[in-house]
Design an enzyme around this catalytic site. Structure first.
Site, PDB file in Angstrom:
ATOM      1  N   HIS A   1       0.842  -1.202   0.000  1.00 12.68           N
ATOM      2  CA  HIS A   1       0.000   0.000   0.000  1.00 12.68           C
ATOM      3  C   HIS A   1       0.873   1.247   0.000  1.00 12.68           C
ATOM      4  O   HIS A   1       1.842   1.349   0.767  1.00 12.68           O
ATOM      5  CB  HIS A   1      -0.912   0.027   1.228  1.00 12.68           C
ATOM      6  CG  HIS A   1      -1.730   1.286   1.318  1.00 12.68           C
ATOM      7  ND1 HIS A   1      -2.695   1.596   0.388  1.00 12.68           N
ATOM      8  CD2 HIS A   1      -1.695   2.330   2.186  1.00 12.68           C
ATOM      9  CE1 HIS A   1      -3.235   2.768   0.696  1.00 12.68           C
ATOM     10  NE2 HIS A   1      -2.644   3.227   1.780  1.00 12.68           N
ATOM     11  N   SER A   2       0.537   2.206  -0.868  1.00 16.54           N
ATOM     12  CA  SER A   2       1.237   3.480  -0.966  1.00 16.54           C
ATOM     13  C   SER A   2       2.726   3.235  -1.254  1.00 16.54           C
ATOM     14  O   SER A   2       3.042   2.566  -2.239  1.00 16.54           O
ATOM     15  CB  SER A   2       1.011   4.286   0.327  1.00 16.54           C
ATOM     16  OG  SER A   2       1.321   5.642   0.149  1.00 16.54           O
ATOM     17  N   MET A   3       3.649   3.737  -0.425  1.00 15.17           N
ATOM     18  CA  MET A   3       5.064   3.443  -0.645  1.00 15.17           C
ATOM     19  C   MET A   3       5.297   1.944  -0.770  1.00 15.17           C
ATOM     20  O   MET A   3       6.118   1.474  -1.575  1.00 15.17           O
ATOM     21  CB  MET A   3       5.912   3.988   0.502  1.00 15.17           C
ATOM     22  CG  MET A   3       7.405   3.671   0.385  1.00 15.17           C
ATOM     23  SD  MET A   3       8.368   4.018   1.881  1.00 15.17           S
ATOM     24  CE  MET A   3       8.069   2.515   2.826  1.00 15.17           C
TER      25      MET A   3
END
Length: 256
Positions: free
Chosen positions: A93-95
């Site tokens: 998720h995300s980074m």
């Protein structure tokens, strides 16, 4: 037998003999493995739930931060070497989506690609131009975190906790800002995207750009919520992932 590197990098929330699929999870910037502690309850019992321990937090507080996101991916890929013999699926998720993708590329280069890659709330590497910079003063970083998650305001208002938590967030934000992205060779496994319909960091159209990163199938699921939609929508997310993992298991079994 698990290697010392695997033990250092991987936390297991469920990984018994019946877990034919190993789901390895990568947290967002500043995130901890505990973000995935409840996931075994929402996934089929034959899915192992593991999470990558980033340096500089939890029980790795004294470990140095990685030199960059790609250097982090190098180390994680090395640590996952033995696990790649199993039906390995990566979620980020995300980074964490960028790290999971870079790890998938490294595993594929070594002849052991994952069975699938799940990416969440993150632009694909070739669409990072114009992305806002995350780094700033401590006050700006805290304000940015609280903007997405008001519940963390009390944590960062406590000086001792702030002193422990901020270095990891700052290091992760720097990694995200410094990651050049760009074109990458396509994966040989399917890619599944998830995002919140009101995410200010990435649009559904940008998420669809992940389709360019695979020779196999791509599918996007948009759920209610913002950048951290996966908290309120955990049940829906895991139900969908469970269905996908079941299809992957069947597909691989049928092909063998």
């Amino acid at each position: 037998m698990r290697s010392p590197a695997e033990e250092r990098w991987v936390r297991r929330f469920r990984d018994d003999d019946g877990c034919g699929t190993k789901l390895v999870c990568f947290a967002h910037a500043g995130g901890w493995t505990s973000a995935f502690r409840t996931w075994p309850q929402g996934l089929p019992s034959d899915v192992g739930v593991l999470a990558v321990r980033y340096p500089g937090r939890e029980d790795r507080l004294s470990d140095p931060f990685p030199a960059g996101l790609e250097a982090l991916a190098d180390e994680v890929a090395d640590a996952l070497g033995a696990l790649a013999r199993h039906r390995l699926v990566l979620f980020g998720h995300s980074m964490g989506a960028s790290v999971a993708h870079e790890v998938a590329l490294r595993l594929q280069k070594r002849g052991r690609p994952p069975a699938a890659l799940f990416v969440s709330g993150r632009r694909p590497p070739h669409a990072l131009d114009g992305q806002r910079q995350l780094s700033g003063t401590d006050e700006e970083i805290v304000a940015d975190i609280v903007r997405f998650d008001e519940s963390r305001a009390a944590v960062f208002a406590e000086p001792d906790l702030r002193e422990v938590l901020l270095p990891a967030v700052r290091a992760d934000y720097r990694m995200v800002d410094d990651y050049p992205g760009g074109h990458r060779p396509p994966l040989d496994c399917p890619v599944y995207g998830y995002t919140g319909e009101d995410d200010s960091e990435v649009t559904p159209e940008q998420m669809r750009g992940w389709a360019d990163l695979t020779h196999d199938a791509f599918r996007l699921r948009v759920l209610p919520g913002g950048h951290f939609y996966l908290r309120a929508e955990e049940h829906a997310l895991l139900a969908d992932m469970g269905d996908v993992l079941g299809r992957i298991k069947y597909r691989i079994s049928a092909a063998s």
